[in-house]
Write an enzyme that holds these catalytic residues in place. Structure first.
Site, mmCIF file in Angstrom:
data_model
loop_
_atom_site.group_PDB
_atom_site.id
_atom_site.type_symbol
_atom_site.label_atom_id
_atom_site.label_comp_id
_atom_site.label_asym_id
_atom_site.label_seq_id
_atom_site.Cartn_x
_atom_site.Cartn_y
_atom_site.Cartn_z
ATOM 1 N N ARG A 248 20.884 52.897 61.904
ATOM 2 C CA ARG A 248 19.803 51.913 62.034
ATOM 3 C C ARG A 248 20.382 50.548 62.411
ATOM 4 O O ARG A 248 19.844 49.840 63.264
ATOM 5 C CB ARG A 248 19.015 51.814 60.729
ATOM 6 C CG ARG A 248 18.132 53.030 60.485
ATOM 7 C CD ARG A 248 17.121 52.775 59.388
ATOM 8 N NE ARG A 248 17.667 53.026 58.077
ATOM 9 C CZ ARG A 248 17.493 54.160 57.388
ATOM 10 N NH1 ARG A 248 16.755 55.131 57.882
ATOM 11 N NH2 ARG A 248 18.020 54.310 56.207
ATOM 12 N N PHE A 264 8.842 59.157 65.287
ATOM 13 C CA PHE A 264 9.224 59.802 64.021
ATOM 14 C C PHE A 264 9.764 58.721 63.058
ATOM 15 O O PHE A 264 10.880 58.802 62.563
ATOM 16 C CB PHE A 264 10.303 60.882 64.216
ATOM 17 C CG PHE A 264 10.001 61.891 65.291
ATOM 18 C CD1 PHE A 264 9.198 62.983 65.014
ATOM 19 C CD2 PHE A 264 10.519 61.749 66.578
ATOM 20 C CE1 PHE A 264 8.921 63.934 65.998
ATOM 21 C CE2 PHE A 264 10.248 62.682 67.571
ATOM 22 C CZ PHE A 264 9.452 63.777 67.290
ATOM 23 N N CYS A 374 19.076 66.346 63.395
ATOM 24 C CA CYS A 374 19.550 66.635 62.038
ATOM 25 C C CYS A 374 19.531 68.146 61.788
ATOM 26 O O CYS A 374 19.478 68.596 60.660
ATOM 27 C CB CYS A 374 18.735 65.881 60.994
ATOM 28 S SG CYS A 374 16.992 66.296 61.012
HETATM 29 N N1 SAH Z 1 13.613 57.753 61.324
HETATM 30 C C1 SAH Z 1 13.223 57.940 59.958
HETATM 31 C C2 SAH Z 1 13.332 59.365 59.497
HETATM 32 C C3 SAH Z 1 12.535 60.375 60.306
HETATM 33 S S1 SAH Z 1 12.309 61.898 59.510
HETATM 34 C C4 SAH Z 1 14.026 57.008 59.054
HETATM 35 O O1 SAH Z 1 14.998 56.387 59.530
HETATM 36 O O2 SAH Z 1 13.688 56.898 57.883
HETATM 37 C C5 SAH Z 1 11.277 62.764 60.596
HETATM 38 C C6 SAH Z 1 9.829 62.322 60.617
HETATM 39 O O3 SAH Z 1 9.160 63.048 61.642
HETATM 40 C C7 SAH Z 1 9.043 62.569 59.356
HETATM 41 O O4 SAH Z 1 8.561 61.353 58.839
HETATM 42 C C8 SAH Z 1 7.853 63.461 59.798
HETATM 43 O O5 SAH Z 1 6.610 63.104 59.184
HETATM 44 C C9 SAH Z 1 7.799 63.183 61.266
HETATM 45 N N2 SAH Z 1 7.222 64.258 62.116
HETATM 46 C C10 SAH Z 1 7.407 65.590 62.018
HETATM 47 N N3 SAH Z 1 6.776 66.235 63.019
HETATM 48 C C11 SAH Z 1 6.170 65.284 63.776
HETATM 49 C C12 SAH Z 1 5.367 65.312 64.944
HETATM 50 N N4 SAH Z 1 5.083 66.467 65.578
HETATM 51 N N5 SAH Z 1 4.915 64.148 65.443
HETATM 52 C C13 SAH Z 1 5.212 62.977 64.835
HETATM 53 N N6 SAH Z 1 5.980 62.900 63.719
HETATM 54 C C14 SAH Z 1 6.440 64.022 63.187
#
Ligand code: SAH
Length: 430
Positions: A248, A264, A374
């Site tokens: 980040r 996401f 991941c």
């Molecule tokens: N970048 C974030 C972590 C992301 S985890 C951080 O730094 O904290 C992955 C995320 O993808 C989750 O919050 C989940 O709700 C979301 N997700 C899963 N499938 C998805 C989709 N089809 N469209 C949008 N978001 C999605």
């Protein structure tokens, strides 16, 4: 890491003198002694990974067992003709029949042994300066800390413990006692790592409070100088994605002046870091309304204006943005695990290709792509090959500026590269 770090708390006994206060095991009475109750013999020519200190002895490598170990018992691993290979814990209900923790016959897997291992892991975080009580860190990272099957995260004054091995769960009381001594948390919560995991290990774990008290509401942590509220009871994973801490920062350093799309976004980690680093604006998108509510709240907590948070499906939203002719100076893609196992590997790579292609198409010339995987089942090489395919199909030049893994409080054992699940590529797209 040096193993001779000073004890973390003055009340701590040295491993040689510590006496167990409580029975170590819920299921196996031998655990306090830590000596093997049985020997597991390997098939011929199957010992090599274990001489290389790989900790997982799969069912398919086992020739025969001498003795009748109960789940969680200490067993020795031997070659087919009886030479000692390692010492570990037995689980007849898991494909990983034995998890190895020691490679000399002199080591007893007793309470003092586990205490010393946990101390060593906690001391590593202190040496990384990740022991600030206001912040969050992974204190124990399973194989990366030679504690296969145990994950512990600290969120300010609370600890979240995940058992991914039954034999570690058998030692829950001891582990919580040691953590209490070392960290003195306000409470310890149990969190199942992933759905279905208990079944793989033949164990039933009820999530909830196991020591101390529950937080009254969200727990507030400091992550790279930013504040985040973490909902330990409800949040995903253990509540906050600690593994992306340094990524980040690395992304935020390049975000200044750019229009950023954080796809996401979960609780807004990347988005808020980018806004605070001077991004012109951020569009943060997640498919989960709970996640976007957390992102909104965290943006407010940090006084981060210029963030628009939206609940939407990523694939659809990426298409809609392209159709509307939108362009961004930075696109961040941090999707959930697309590959759950080897069998979904190809499907996962296609999904990574699709979102990365969509992301690249939205980038202006000279834009920055921050793209993550991941999925442990997708190797870093596979992921980079996927990006090469995106460059080919999109006709854009993608130059990698950096390729990172998880933050250093998520160490990976060189003997168990299966622990290296996270890749974060930062690239310039022309
Ligand atoms: N970048 C974030 C972590 C992301 S985890 C951080 O730094 O904290 C992955 C995320 O993808 C989750 O919050 C989940 O709700 C979301 N997700 C899963 N499938 C998805 C989709 N089809 N469209 C949008 N978001 C999605």
């Amino acid at each position: 890491m040096p193993e001779d770090n000073p004890p973390l708390s003055p009340s701590h006994d040295s491993p040689d003198t510590a006496t167990p206060a409580t029975p170590a095991s819920l299921e196996s009475p031998d655990a306090t002694a830590g000596l093997p109750v049985a020997t597991v013999f390997l098939k011929p020519k199957r010992a090599r990974p274990f001489y290389g200190r790989h900790p997982w002895v799969l069912e398919s490598a086992v020739l025969r067992i001498e003795g009748t170990p109960a789940p969680g018992d200490v067993v020795d691993l031997a070659t087919h003709n009886g030479d000692f290979v390692g010492r570990g814990l037995w689980n007849p209900d898991s494909r990983i029949r034995v998890r190895l923790y020691a490679f000399t016959a002199a080591e007893r897997l007793d309470d003092a042994f586990w205490r010393a291992r946990i101390e060593r892991a906690v001391a590593v975080r202190r040496s990384l300066h990740l022991d600030d009580r206001a912040s969050a860190a992974r204190l124990i990272n399973s194989e990366g800390d030679d504690l296969s099957g145990l994950i512990v995260d600290r969120f300010a004054d609370w600890l979240c413990v995940q058992f991914t091995a039954r034999a570690m769960h058998c030692r829950m009381d001891l582990i919580c006692d040691v953590l209490n001594d070392l960290v003195k948390p306000a409470g310890i919560l149990l969190r199942s790592a992933e759905r279905g995991l208990g079944k793989l290990e033949g164990m039933q774990i009820a999530d909830g409070l196991v020591r101390g008290r529950l937080p009254d509401g969200p727990v507030f942590i400091n992550d790279n100088g930013l504040r985040f509220g973490v909902d330990l009871a409800e949040g995903q994973k253990t509540g906050f994605y600690l593994d992306q801490r340094d990524n980040r920062q690395a992304a935020a350093r390049l975000a200044t002046g750019r229009r950023v799309l954080d796809m996401f976004c979960y609780s807004g980690g990347f988005s808020i870091a980018c806004v605070k680093a001077g991004a012109a604006s951020v569009l943060a998108v997640d498919g989960s309304a709970k996640a976007t509510a957390l992102a909104e709240a965290n943006a407010g907590l940090n006084g981060a204006a210029n963030i628009t948070v939206e609940t939407a499906d990523a694939f659809k939203k990426l298409d809609a943005l392209a159709a509307a002719g939108e362009r961004f100076g930075m696109v961040i893609l941090d999707p959930p695990k697309f590959a759950r196992s080897r069998s979904t590997h190809d499907e996962a790579l296609r999904a990574y290709h699709r979102i990365n292609r969509q992301g690249v198409d939205l980038l202006e010339t000279g834009g920055i792509l921050v793209t993550c995987s991941c999925s442990g089942a997708v190797t870093r090489d596979d992921f980079l090959m996927m990006l090469s395919g995106v460059a080919q199909r999109s006709g854009r030049s993608i130059s990698m500026l950096a390729c990172h893994g998880a933050a250093p409080d998520h160490p990976v054992s060189a003997s168990c590269l299966e622990g290296e699940y996270l890749t974060c590529v930062i690239a310039r797209v022309v």
